[in-house]
Design a protein around this motif. Structure first.
Motif, PDB file in Angstrom:
ATOM      1  N   UNK A 322       2.687 -15.471   3.142  1.00 54.75           N
ATOM      2  CA  UNK A 322       1.588 -14.512   2.950  1.00 54.75           C
ATOM      3  C   UNK A 322       0.889 -14.292   4.285  1.00 54.75           C
ATOM      4  N   UNK A 323       1.032 -13.106   4.847  1.00 49.31           N
ATOM      5  CA  UNK A 323       0.384 -12.729   6.102  1.00 49.31           C
ATOM      6  C   UNK A 323      -0.824 -11.853   5.771  1.00 49.31           C
ATOM      7  N   UNK A 324      -2.051 -12.313   6.111  1.00 51.03           N
ATOM      8  CA  UNK A 324      -3.272 -11.581   5.771  1.00 51.03           C
ATOM      9  C   UNK A 324      -3.963 -11.095   7.041  1.00 51.03           C
ATOM     10  N   UNK A 325      -4.169  -9.769   7.059  1.00 50.04           N
ATOM     11  CA  UNK A 325      -4.863  -9.151   8.189  1.00 50.04           C
ATOM     12  C   UNK A 325      -6.051  -8.347   7.724  1.00 50.04           C
ATOM     13  N   UNK A 326      -6.182  -7.157   8.265  1.00 49.53           N
ATOM     14  CA  UNK A 326      -7.333  -6.309   7.917  1.00 49.53           C
ATOM     15  C   UNK A 326      -6.857  -4.885   7.668  1.00 49.53           C
ATOM     16  N   UNK A 327      -7.134  -4.362   6.490  1.00 43.06           N
ATOM     17  CA  UNK A 327      -6.777  -2.980   6.178  1.00 43.06           C
ATOM     18  C   UNK A 327      -7.654  -2.033   6.982  1.00 43.06           C
ATOM     19  N   UNK A 328      -7.031  -0.939   7.452  1.00 43.04           N
ATOM     20  CA  UNK A 328      -7.792   0.041   8.219  1.00 43.04           C
ATOM     21  C   UNK A 328      -7.015   1.340   8.281  1.00 43.04           C
ATOM     22  N   UNK A 329      -7.628   2.339   8.847  1.00 44.32           N
ATOM     23  CA  UNK A 329      -7.035   3.671   8.903  1.00 44.32           C
ATOM     24  C   UNK A 329      -5.967   3.727   9.981  1.00 44.32           C
ATOM     25  N   UNK A 330      -4.784   4.178   9.633  1.00 44.60           N
ATOM     26  CA  UNK A 330      -3.671   4.232  10.576  1.00 44.60           C
ATOM     27  C   UNK A 330      -3.872   5.298  11.643  1.00 44.60           C
ATOM     28  N   UNK A 368       9.862  -7.983   0.000  1.00 41.53           N
ATOM     29  CA  UNK A 368       8.573  -7.825   0.639  1.00 41.53           C
ATOM     30  C   UNK A 368       7.627  -7.081  -0.303  1.00 41.53           C
ATOM     31  N   UNK A 369       6.348  -7.441  -0.256  1.00 44.86           N
ATOM     32  CA  UNK A 369       5.295  -6.727  -0.985  1.00 44.86           C
ATOM     33  C   UNK A 369       4.165  -6.470  -0.007  1.00 44.86           C
ATOM     34  N   UNK A 370       3.631  -5.254  -0.032  1.00 44.11           N
ATOM     35  CA  UNK A 370       2.622  -4.836   0.939  1.00 44.11           C
ATOM     36  C   UNK A 370       1.393  -4.314   0.210  1.00 44.11           C
ATOM     37  N   UNK A 371       0.208  -4.673   0.705  1.00 43.32           N
ATOM     38  CA  UNK A 371      -1.054  -4.133   0.186  1.00 43.32           C
ATOM     39  C   UNK A 371      -1.859  -3.570   1.350  1.00 43.32           C
ATOM     40  N   UNK A 372      -2.442  -2.379   1.219  1.00 42.06           N
ATOM     41  CA  UNK A 372      -2.453  -1.540   0.010  1.00 42.06           C
ATOM     42  C   UNK A 372      -1.230  -0.656  -0.145  1.00 42.06           C
ATOM     43  N   UNK A 373      -0.252  -0.774   0.754  1.00 35.14           N
ATOM     44  CA  UNK A 373       1.029  -0.071   0.618  1.00 35.14           C
ATOM     45  C   UNK A 373       0.872   1.440   0.723  1.00 35.14           C
ATOM     46  N   UNK A 375       1.021   4.919   3.307  1.00 29.79           N
ATOM     47  CA  UNK A 375       1.678   5.384   4.526  1.00 29.79           C
ATOM     48  C   UNK A 375       0.685   5.444   5.686  1.00 29.79           C
ATOM     49  N   UNK A 376      -0.554   5.830   5.407  1.00 29.88           N
ATOM     50  CA  UNK A 376      -1.541   5.983   6.463  1.00 29.88           C
ATOM     51  C   UNK A 376      -2.555   4.846   6.498  1.00 29.88           C
ATOM     52  N   UNK A 377      -2.138   3.658   6.011  1.00 34.49           N
ATOM     53  CA  UNK A 377      -3.039   2.513   5.974  1.00 34.49           C
ATOM     54  C   UNK A 377      -2.401   1.314   6.661  1.00 34.49           C
ATOM     55  N   UNK A 378      -3.169   0.658   7.530  1.00 30.31           N
ATOM     56  CA  UNK A 378      -2.738  -0.615   8.078  1.00 30.31           C
ATOM     57  C   UNK A 378      -2.816  -1.645   6.959  1.00 30.31           C
ATOM     58  N   UNK A 379      -1.793  -2.452   6.741  1.00 29.69           N
ATOM     59  CA  UNK A 379      -1.812  -3.380   5.605  1.00 29.69           C
ATOM     60  C   UNK A 379      -2.880  -4.461   5.753  1.00 29.69           C
ATOM     61  N   UNK A 380      -3.389  -4.895   4.619  1.00 32.71           N
ATOM     62  CA  UNK A 380      -4.248  -6.075   4.589  1.00 32.71           C
ATOM     63  C   UNK A 380      -3.431  -7.326   4.264  1.00 32.71           C
TER      64      UNK A 380
END
Length: 514
Positions: A322-330, A368-373, A375-380
């Motif tokens: 589980x890799x956790x980062x910060x969601x943000x605008x791509x 693999x599973x991605x959130x928020x998945x 196209x224009x979002x950096x994953x959290x």
């Protein structure tokens, strides 16, 4: 088998029935917490086909060789009378061979069953199979198995965990010789993984009857349920329950992607889920279990042998990263301001390949599973599943430790939080040496070349591996020239399959007959 040059067996043909949900991973090992992400969705089970006048008849004839190279032409003929071996009809102008059965007769038995089973659960778009546990396709496979048993005058039963058994002789006598495999599939799997073993078992029994052998021990053919784990995320459910390696409580917690629990799926298919659990009395009556399986690799192709013997199943497991980062605008977040877990995951995938090459092991991030998945979002969150296997425990420990060490280094450098959870693990399974050596002796004595049969390890899990803690087990492999498995491209040549049937018949004769 028809005369002339043997063709290649099909993994296709006919109109598919009983297809199920979207393709995704399957499981081996201990139960994950909650339903696995991306598991196939449930399918409302239909009524199993009636054994009737022609058991297991496909909805249409298999495709002609022109449509798919190597596919046998023509529909299977009518089933035999109860208790008679399939494919016993004598070709026109000929007579039945005396003594040891000829290849054409063994092939005829095998191919007629193969044609009947081939269309069940095949998806029209992928060409692969979706025979998920307790689905309509699975029930149709189960009906086919029962029909084969009844056509041969065998005693048919389903055990407390939904595994099917077809007995020649007294099931309660003890010291039985059992053979078989499974009929379910991974999502869009190939035709051979599992079904080859079941079909070959019935064909081997036909071969032995045609030889006129006298059985001195009970013999059974079995179909273990939910071996692949495609629906509920855990492999070998039927054999694990029987061997006490899966508790009733954990089994009840297994759910598919629709949230349908295993007991509910069994009940909707007409089976009683209240009976599931360990079955030590049944296993105690088994003196030997021999599973024939298509090889999931190219070792036999490289040695030029049609059949081999398994030595061991490699230790293997699955780990969740589980890799956790910060969601943000791509589109507005500067690269230097990002905490993007996808980059750390990608570096870890490459590290897995490097560590596997260094240690001689296998390591695969295949899910693999991605959130928020978006196209224009950096994953959290990026969640990846590692499957790793090696010839021995020390090597497996080394490759997984190396991968985790590299992942943590990348994560620390990028400001990413990382959790690693081992979701399943199976230690090395050494098949009983005495039984393995007995198989080698039998096959060396019955072969045409007189040379030893290859003995090889495998990285894939099997019911035989699960049962090995309770029952003497062994495995035979049939050559797979491409080495591809869990794919519609999975392949075995017709003459190699017939050689596998003959080898299995020789083994069963050596173990169960006077």
């Amino acid at each position: 088998m028809p005369t002339g040059t043997p063709g290649d067996l099909p993994g296709t043909g006919g109109t598919p029935r009983g297809t199920a949900g979207p393709p995704d991973g399957s499981g081996e090992g201990t139960p994950p917490s909650g339903p696995p992400e991306g598991t196939p969705r449930s399918e409302a089970p239909g009524a199993p086909a009636s054994p009737g006048a022609h058991p297991g008849t496909p909805s249409s004839a298999p495709a002609s060789p022109g449509a798919h190279p190597g596919t046998p032409s023509g529909a299977a003929g009518p089933g035999p009378a109860a208790g008679s071996p399939r494919g016993a009809a004598v070709p026109s102008g000929g007579s039945a061979p005396q003594g040891r059965t000829s290849d054409w007769r063994t092939g005829d038995s095998f191919l007629s069953m193969w044609r009947e089973l081939a269309p069940v659960g095949r998806h029209p778009d992928s060409g692969g199979y979706r025979r998920y546990a307790w689905s309509a396709a699975d029930l149709e496979c189960r009906a086919w198995f029962r029909a084969q048993a009844e056509a041969r005058g065998l005693t048919y039963e389903t055990d407390r965990n939904g595994n099917q058994w077809a007995w020649l002789g007294d099931p309660l006598a003890g010291d039985a010789v059992v053979t078989g495999s499974h009929l379910d599939s991974v999502p869009d799997g190939g035709a051979f993984d599992g079904p080859l073993g079941v079909v070959s078992s019935f064909a081997a029994l036909d071969e032995l009857r045609s030889r006129g052998v006298v059985f001195t021990r009970p013999l059974a053919v079995t179909n273990f349920g939910d071996e692949e784990g495609a629906r509920f995320g855990l492999a070998c459910v039927g054999s694990r329950l029987a061997a006490g390696q899966l508790t009733v409580a954990d089994a009840h917690r297994l759910k598919d992607a629709d949230g349908i629990a295993l007991p509910a799926a069994m009940e909707s298919a007409g089976y009683d889920p209240d009976t599931i659990g360990p079955d030590p009395e049944r296993l105690a009556r088994i003196g030997a279990f021999v599973e024939l399986h298509v090889e999931q690799g190219r070792a036999l192709d490289l040695t030029g042998d049609p059949v081999g013997i398994a030595s061991a199943i490699w230790p293997h497991g699955r780990w969740r990263f589980d890799f956790r980062g910060e969601a943000n605008h791509a589109g507005t977040t500067r690269l230097v301001d990002r905490r993007d877990p996808m980059l750390t995951y990608a570096e870890t995938v490459l590290a897995a390949r490097r560590e596997a090459e260094l240690t001689g092991a296998l390591a695969t991030f295949g899910k693999i599973a991605v959130e928020p998945n978006g196209v224009n979002a950096i994953p959290s969150l990026v969640r990846g599943w590692l499957d790793s296997r090696a010839a021995d425990q020390a090597t497996l420990d080394a490759v997984v430790t190396g991968i985790e060490r590299a992942a943590r280094e990348y994560a620390d450098r990028a400001g990413i939080d990382l959790d690693v959870v081992r979701e399943s693990f199976t230690p090395v399974v050494e098949f009983e040496h005495a039984l393995r050596d007995e198989l080698a002796k039998i096959l060396e004595g019955s072969g045409d070349t007189g040379r030893p049969v290859p003995v090889l390890g495998t990285g894939a899990g099997h019911d035989a591996g699960i049962l090995s803690a309770s029952v003497p087990t062994a495995m035979l492999f049939v050559r797979n020239p491409t080495g591809i498995s869990h794919s519609p491209a999975e392949h075995a040549a017709e003459d190699d399959c017939v050689a596998g049937v003959r080898a299995l018949a020789d083994v069963l004769e050596g173990l169960a007959c006077s």
